[in-house]
Design a protein around this motif. Sequence first.
Motif, short mmCIF file in Angstrom:
data_model
loop_
_atom_site.label_atom_id
_atom_site.label_comp_id
_atom_site.label_asym_id
_atom_site.label_seq_id
_atom_site.Cartn_x
_atom_site.Cartn_y
_atom_site.Cartn_z
N LEU A 70 6.97 -10.73 1.88
CA LEU A 70 5.80 -11.62 1.98
C LEU A 70 5.60 -12.32 0.66
CD1 LEU A 70 2.99 -9.17 3.16
CD2 LEU A 70 4.11 -10.84 4.61
N CYS A 248 15.02 4.70 3.86
CA CYS A 248 13.72 4.72 3.17
C CYS A 248 13.57 3.56 2.19
CB CYS A 248 13.54 6.02 2.42
SG CYS A 248 13.29 7.39 3.54
N PHE A 249 12.37 3.03 2.16
CA PHE A 249 12.11 1.96 1.19
C PHE A 249 10.73 2.12 0.58
CE2 PHE A 249 11.13 0.17 5.44
CZ PHE A 249 9.79 -0.14 5.28
N ASN A 250 10.56 1.45 -0.55
CA ASN A 250 9.26 1.40 -1.20
C ASN A 250 8.80 -0.06 -1.15
OD1 ASN A 250 7.01 2.28 -2.50
ND2 ASN A 250 7.96 2.49 -4.50
N ILE A 251 7.51 -0.27 -1.29
CA ILE A 251 6.98 -1.64 -1.30
C ILE A 251 6.08 -1.80 -2.52
CG2 ILE A 251 5.48 -3.28 -0.11
CD1 ILE A 251 6.34 -2.09 2.53
N ASP A 253 4.07 -4.95 -5.22
CA ASP A 253 3.69 -6.36 -5.38
C ASP A 253 4.05 -6.83 -6.79
OD1 ASP A 253 2.70 -6.24 -2.87
OD2 ASP A 253 0.61 -6.55 -3.39
N ARG A 264 5.59 -9.66 -2.25
CA ARG A 264 5.62 -8.25 -1.87
C ARG A 264 7.09 -7.87 -1.68
NH1 ARG A 264 0.94 -6.06 1.62
NH2 ARG A 264 0.08 -6.12 -0.48
N ARG A 266 10.27 -5.28 -1.01
CA ARG A 266 10.65 -4.05 -0.33
C ARG A 266 12.03 -3.67 -0.87
NH1 ARG A 266 10.70 -3.86 6.25
NH2 ARG A 266 12.69 -2.85 6.56
N ASP A 269 14.31 3.12 -1.54
CA ASP A 269 13.72 4.26 -2.22
C ASP A 269 14.54 5.48 -1.82
OD1 ASP A 269 12.04 5.80 -3.70
OD2 ASP A 269 10.23 5.38 -2.56
#
Lengths: 338, 285
Positions: A70, A248-251, A253, A264, A266, A269
């Motif tokens: 995003l 698995c992922f992290n997000i 900003d 944003r 992604r 992770d």
Amino acid sequence: MRVLKLAKKDEKKLYSVLVNFGEVWSPLPKGKRFSYEKIEDPKDLVLHEECIRTILPVKKFLMPSDFNILSFTPQQFLTSNEEIPFKVIVSVPPCEIHAVNILTKFYTTDYVDNYYMKRREKLIIIGKSGIPDEYCFCHKTNTSIVEEGYDLFFFDLGNYYLVWVGSEIGDDIVRKGSNIFDENLPKDVSQKYVEFRKQKNNSFINDVELEGVTDLMELMYDADFWDEFGDKCLSCGQCTMVCPTCTCFNIIDDLELNKELGHRRRYWDSCQFKDYSIVAGGHNFRESQAGRLKLWYTHKLKAFIGHFGSPSCVGCGRCIVTCPVDINVPTVVKKLKG
Amino acid sequence: MKYEYNKKPELYTPIMMRIISKRDLTPDVRFFQLVPKEEYKHLDMDYKPGQFMMLSLFGTGEAPFSISSSPTRKGIFEFAIRKTGKLTDKIFELKDGDMLGLRGPFGNGFPIEKMLGKDIIIVAGGLGAAPLRSLLLYILDNRELFGRLIYLYGAKNVDDMLYKPDFVEMLDSDQIELFLTVDKGNEGYEDSIEEGKVTHLFKYITDIDPANTIACVCGPPIMYKFVVKEILKYNLEKDKILLNLERRMKCGCGKCGHCIIDYRYTCIDGPVFTYWDVIHMRELI
């Protein structure tokens, strides 16, 4: 299903056909290993006899290691409309196609992940069955043969490739390449095919036996060897990065310098990282490394079966060649069996 | 290969909400009332008590928060937020009229259909009163659809008790059997708030019909074991004890992996789990 042949003398013309359908990507040497890279020179498109285990699996195309989902301004969030180009990935081994099918199942369950699906629809998979090396164990995970998920699939039968057509796009490709793809199969094709399968099956060296591991994960959950592995593990997370079915992922900003626009991000992770399960206030639901290793192996060998009906390990052997301290599916299974 | 796209494009894209009011519930917990910006008002944002939403702040990030309001009071979304990290620090700097991003609702929520007609025991610890407020208001607004309503609430001290004036006032209500306690120091509230752990309040709860009762618990991780032990003394079946749990979450929709426990995702199969789940899934509490 349509089956054709491609004479090896025409192999070099393959690139000129595939490039009509998108960017052509294939394993290229990188140090002592291989990596899926964009092919610019048709000569670089080589169909290897053995199974090529690239450093990163096909998932790098479907869920990039780091991308913007995003953008946002102080007033609103804007969904990304990024153009995804078609990519033709050549020489994808059967285990990896199984892995892509697992990813697709995962990303369409409960909620559909549009970021994944957009990329999956633009990915053309040209599979190839190769001869396994000492690390491969797809014969034990039932992923050495593939029935769906590819557009074309190649078998090396001596002086030609047997080409299975697995989708409409695959059919378009063989039509476009009607000068090199030939529908007239030699009379002895079935004999050659059986010989190839036999040669492939006899080439497996890794004899890790996965029978019963689901139950053993349960029975051995509190065994001491987990702590030994936990002490040894570096929490580097490489196993999860190279695993073709880890998602698995992290997000987070990021703001641009003008602070008027942000993105944003992604990015991959790992459940092996210490902060993976920390919640607000600092409580960590998985403080010990042994606990985090158990989570990964429970997920691969037991939990995924409960959810999707098959284990999420496809026997590609990446964890074996990657882990610096020798914690991988075969060494864990060996301990599970006592 | 053909795939069906998600019909809700806003799965990862928050909609904008305006803060219409806020007040401090405790020294570090603030209550926020949000309404959707005009262009989002048409969206169907119905939810169930026990569900959560992902709150986003421009440039700082996103995190899951339990919904504190009840779907019976449409239009306004309420959250009780504890100041505990980078994102919540920033949220505390917001003024009335400021904007927040919101997406969801996510999670299973409480199984209201199965709770209709039943006696309900609610046990809250500390900030657990925030998600349970959604359930409490839902039951109070549909009082005739439920049997007895028993509510036990324990906080660290009187300053840390959420919605304290509301609860103290509710003590006189004949709609609810309410008991309040604090770990230590009930000065000024000796008549309304006891001293001791929340488990001490179970002595007031008698004549429980185990076949017709559902218990709902939410609080800090340490609390569950002790509270469940008390509830089991009433011979409630294990799948009639519901626990609203917390995990780290990044997506809310079963993809990022952070909230996984065994093969289940807290954001899909939870955050409301039964005690039966707890026994059969390691690491749940």
